[in-house]
Write a protein that holds these residues in place. Sequence first.
Motif: not given
Length: 125
Positions: A14-24, A104-115
């Motif tokens: 998920a961090i890899e995906v976020h690093r490439i796409l970013g939030p938004g 499970g994981l609940l992941i909000n990709f609309n964050e500046i820092l995914l963690k």
Amino acid sequence: MTENEISTKIIGLAIEVHRILGPGLLENAYKECLFYKINKSGLFVEKEKALPLIFEEVKLDCGYRVDLLVEKKFVIEIKSVESLNEIHLAQTLTYLKLGKFKLGLLINFNEILLKNGIRRVVNNL
């Protein structure tokens, strides 16, 4: 692979995906990309996995769908919202309970820092 091992691997992906796409972006974009990365990593993953509700003896198809189900035992619920709230956690916990899954994981990709957008959700069966 245990649920905790899966969790660690999924967080990295998920961090890899976020690093490439970013939030938004829309939730669906993150779901598709994470699905692709999980599949590519060699884990078995199902997208939009239906979860029936069993009420007394009746199996009801109420339209509950897990965003991603990994190795038939690990739930991933994806969001792209301003902030996570209690209803998002409740939804993820409901999916865990309906499927009798432990973690499970609940992941909000609309964050500046995914963690800051990752929540582990545990079903105490």
